[in-house]
Design an enzyme around this catalytic site. Structure first.
Site, PDB file in Angstrom:
ATOM      1  N   CYS A  85       0.839  -1.207   0.000  1.00 16.82           N
ATOM      2  CA  CYS A  85       0.000   0.000   0.000  1.00 16.82           C
ATOM      3  C   CYS A  85       0.874   1.256   0.000  1.00 16.82           C
ATOM      4  O   CYS A  85       1.713   1.431   0.880  1.00 16.82           O
ATOM      5  CB  CYS A  85      -0.910  -0.007   1.232  1.00 16.82           C
ATOM      6  SG  CYS A  85      -1.847   1.530   1.382  1.00 16.82           S
ATOM      7  N   CYS A  96       0.332   3.543   3.369  1.00 16.42           N
ATOM      8  CA  CYS A  96       0.783   3.148   4.702  1.00 16.42           C
ATOM      9  C   CYS A  96       2.119   3.840   4.989  1.00 16.42           C
ATOM     10  O   CYS A  96       2.839   4.201   4.066  1.00 16.42           O
ATOM     11  CB  CYS A  96       0.957   1.628   4.771  1.00 16.42           C
ATOM     12  SG  CYS A  96      -0.591   0.730   5.050  1.00 16.42           S
ATOM     13  N   HIS A 147      -4.253   0.993   8.003  1.00 18.19           N
ATOM     14  CA  HIS A 147      -4.726   0.544   6.681  1.00 18.19           C
ATOM     15  C   HIS A 147      -6.139  -0.023   6.737  1.00 18.19           C
ATOM     16  O   HIS A 147      -6.909   0.102   5.784  1.00 18.19           O
ATOM     17  CB  HIS A 147      -3.753  -0.514   6.148  1.00 18.19           C
ATOM     18  CG  HIS A 147      -4.071  -0.997   4.761  1.00 18.19           C
ATOM     19  ND1 HIS A 147      -3.583  -0.368   3.634  1.00 18.19           N
ATOM     20  CD2 HIS A 147      -4.845  -2.028   4.321  1.00 18.19           C
ATOM     21  CE1 HIS A 147      -4.032  -1.003   2.557  1.00 18.19           C
ATOM     22  NE2 HIS A 147      -4.796  -2.017   2.935  1.00 18.19           N
ATOM     23  N   ASN A 191     -14.044   8.937  -1.719  1.00 15.99           N
ATOM     24  CA  ASN A 191     -14.722   7.773  -2.277  1.00 15.99           C
ATOM     25  C   ASN A 191     -14.422   6.623  -1.343  1.00 15.99           C
ATOM     26  O   ASN A 191     -13.276   6.372  -1.028  1.00 15.99           O
ATOM     27  CB  ASN A 191     -14.191   7.421  -3.667  1.00 15.99           C
ATOM     28  CG  ASN A 191     -14.360   8.558  -4.663  1.00 15.99           C
ATOM     29  OD1 ASN A 191     -15.328   9.295  -4.611  1.00 15.99           O
ATOM     30  ND2 ASN A 191     -13.402   8.696  -5.561  1.00 15.99           N
ATOM     31  N   HIS A 214      -6.671   1.808   1.486  1.00 16.56           N
ATOM     32  CA  HIS A 214      -6.290   2.625   2.641  1.00 16.56           C
ATOM     33  C   HIS A 214      -7.228   3.833   2.767  1.00 16.56           C
ATOM     34  O   HIS A 214      -7.518   4.492   1.770  1.00 16.56           O
ATOM     35  CB  HIS A 214      -4.843   3.098   2.458  1.00 16.56           C
ATOM     36  CG  HIS A 214      -4.226   3.613   3.708  1.00 16.56           C
ATOM     37  ND1 HIS A 214      -3.265   2.913   4.404  1.00 16.56           N
ATOM     38  CD2 HIS A 214      -4.463   4.744   4.424  1.00 16.56           C
ATOM     39  CE1 HIS A 214      -2.922   3.614   5.481  1.00 16.56           C
ATOM     40  NE2 HIS A 214      -3.640   4.721   5.512  1.00 16.56           N
ATOM     41  N   HIS A 238      -8.604   7.146   2.700  1.00 19.17           N
ATOM     42  CA  HIS A 238      -8.067   8.405   2.191  1.00 19.17           C
ATOM     43  C   HIS A 238      -9.137   9.148   1.402  1.00 19.17           C
ATOM     44  O   HIS A 238     -10.131   8.571   0.980  1.00 19.17           O
ATOM     45  CB  HIS A 238      -6.858   8.152   1.286  1.00 19.17           C
ATOM     46  CG  HIS A 238      -7.217   7.545  -0.052  1.00 19.17           C
ATOM     47  ND1 HIS A 238      -7.573   6.215  -0.196  1.00 19.17           N
ATOM     48  CD2 HIS A 238      -7.288   8.092  -1.287  1.00 19.17           C
ATOM     49  CE1 HIS A 238      -7.840   5.973  -1.476  1.00 19.17           C
ATOM     50  NE2 HIS A 238      -7.682   7.091  -2.160  1.00 19.17           N
ATOM     51  N   GLN A 274      -9.497  12.879  -1.313  1.00 18.54           N
ATOM     52  CA  GLN A 274      -8.743  13.634  -2.303  1.00 18.54           C
ATOM     53  C   GLN A 274      -9.176  15.094  -2.293  1.00 18.54           C
ATOM     54  O   GLN A 274     -10.263  15.423  -1.829  1.00 18.54           O
ATOM     55  CB  GLN A 274      -8.970  13.050  -3.706  1.00 18.54           C
ATOM     56  CG  GLN A 274      -8.543  11.596  -3.828  1.00 18.54           C
ATOM     57  CD  GLN A 274      -8.755  11.079  -5.241  1.00 18.54           C
ATOM     58  OE1 GLN A 274      -8.124  11.553  -6.183  1.00 18.54           O
ATOM     59  NE2 GLN A 274      -9.656  10.129  -5.399  1.00 18.54           N
TER      60      GLN A 274
HETATM   61 ZN   LIG Z   1      -2.304   1.242   3.646  1.00 21.69          ZN
END
Ligand SMILES: [Zn+2]
Length: 477
Positions: free
Chosen positions: A133, A136, A199, A239, A250, A252, A254
């Site tokens: 990932c 991470c 994660h 999203n 992971h 997150h 934007q």
């Molecule tokens: Zn991750």
């Protein structure tokens, strides 16, 4: 007021020394006066700033940021609550070539909508295994986009951006000599916001302090990016879920700094102007007031939907409701009760209440399709609408949160009417969706909560905090 973020000592960013005097007591503050105080630069004053903020906010620690650079020159910013740990400025040791993204924007001559063409994104990372990932923290032998061994919230420039380049060096795209083929360089900025180093987590699993930190990061990025020449709007979004097309598991979000006003915003600008011309009032003020007034009203006064209001959560400073003409099976709009153009206009009271309201909302989405036998997290899009530059007087900061899931086993696909004509057909009545979202209330993440049954309201593990109350007609707590 937006003084939320100070630079960590020694990592000060030279660009943010502008006004820290957010004068947004009025509903529509002008953005130039609402810059965060990101320019506290000397060690001593940075310390003073942090102390002052901690005292004024009543929080355990205020937000600091540490600005660093990745191996290919992209910017990486760590946001921390309280004093950041040492090691934030650790170098990116990867042998990265400087990325050379190029894209262009083209205007649809029939609708005026801008379309971004970014062919280089075909090469981007696609569903990597968890041990590779890129979001991470870096570990020995496995370097990621985040060089530090741990972090709270990190924001960096996307290596595969749809929009890139200094907007200030390019003109804002507009029809020039050839109105049928308006095009321009796809300049702007695309950033990735990592909500946690964990994660396996989801935004709904975060604690309130972390959610507040994300809000502070959104605010800081909004102030900085909207000040770039050529940027028209700063769009923060998340999203969540493979059903949405998420390619990195992971947690997150934007941020896009757009060089144009996107179609949905353009329509809102038109509608707000029309409403103002017809009524002399602001569209969003009246919209939020009407939804709030509907909460708990006797059904006799609302014959068009006798099952009750569309309000899901009514806080002291925020209101969440299913919109009257919801497009999606489960769609909630979240507004601060006091209209502000964007994150930088929020005051400390509004910021303090936000984490509780937002986490509650996301946890309700997680409960919508879960039952005692299985946990079905709702895929969702969380879209933050902020006023584009030049439209701060009429547009209102708000979230549009929606899921494409209709039931535990069914997704809503955009097909002929939606994709073909932008005419939505919704299978769930907005008032029913609101009732369901009130019923699944909880103050704990779904993973820790008691099992949900589809027909019976759940009992939250802890009472709702005083400033937050649900507005059911039916008792549920
Ligand atoms: Zn991750």
């Amino acid at each position: 007021m937006a003084p939320t973020v100070t630079d960590a000592a020694g990592q000060a960013d030279a660009s943010g020394s502008a006004a820290a005097n957010g004068t947004n007591g009025a509903a529509a503050s002008s953005r130039p006066n609402a810059q965060p105080d990101a320019g506290v630069q000397a060690d001593a004053s940075a310390q003073a700033g942090r102390s002052a903020q901690a005292a004024s906010s009543g929080q355990a620690g205020a937000t600091t940021r540490t600005v660093t650079e990745l191996a290919d020159g992209r910017e990486l910013i760590y946001y921390d609550r309280g004093t950041p740990p040492t090691g934030r400025a650790v170098a990116d040791l990867r042998p990265l070539d400087a990325a050379a993204p190029s894209s262009e924007v083209r205007q649809d001559p029939m609708t005026g909508a801008w379309v971004t063409v970014a062919a280089h994104r075909q090469a981007r990372t696609y569903h990597p295994p968890a041990d590779e990932c890129p979001l991470c923290p870096s570990r020995e032998g496995r370097l990621s986009e985040i060089p530090a061994g741990d972090y709270q919230v990190a924001v960096f420039e996307n290596r595969f951006p749809s929009l890139a380049g200094d907007p200030g060096t390019h003109p804002v795209p507009q029809a020039l000599d050839d109105p049928l083929h308006s095009r321009g360089p796809g300049v702007g900025r695309c950033e990735v916001v990592c909500f946690t180093a964990d994660h396996e987590a989801s935004f709904a699993d975060l604690d309130e302090d972390r959610a507040r930190l994300v809000l502070d990061a959104w605010t800081d990025r909004t102030a900085e990016l909207s000040a770039l020449p050529g940027v028209r709007q700063v769009y923060c979004f998340e999203n969540r879920g493979t059903e949405i097309g998420v390619t990195l598991a992971h947690p997150h979000g934007q941020i896009y700094a757009l060089p144009f006003v996107p179609p949905r915003t353009a329509k809102m600008i038109d509608q707000a102007a029309r409403y103002r011309a017809a009524t002399g009032r602001n569209l969003f003020d009246d919209l939020v007031a009407a939804e709030r007034a509907s909460a708990g009203q006797p059904s006799a006064e609302r014959p068009e939907h006798p099952d009750g209001s569309r309000v899901v959560l009514a806080g002291e400073y925020w209101t969440a409701f299913v919109p009257f003409a919801a497009r999606w099976p489960y769609e909630v709009h979240l507004f601060p009760n006091r209209r502000v153009p964007d994150f930088t206009g929020l005051n400390e009271d509004e910021r303090a209440e936000f984490p509780r309201i937002y986490l509650d909302l996301l946890r309700r989405f997680d409960r919508l399709f879960s039952d005692e036998n299985r946990k079905v997290r709702a895929p969702y899009i969380a879209a933050w609408h902020q006023a584009p530059n030049g439209h701060e007087d009429e547009l209102a900061l708000h979230l549009e949160l929606f899921t494409v899931r209709r039931t535990a086993d069914k997704l809503k696909y955009l097909a002929g009417t939606e994709s073909g004509m932008e005419a939505f057909m919704n299978d769930v009545a907005p008032e029913s969706a609101a009732r369901r979202l009130r019923e699944v209330g909880s103050t704990t993440p779904v993973a820790e909560a008691a099992p949900v049954t589809p027909t019976a309201p759940t009992t939250p593990a802890t009472p709702a905090a005083p400033a937050t109350k649900t507005t059911d007609e039916e008792p549920q707590r």
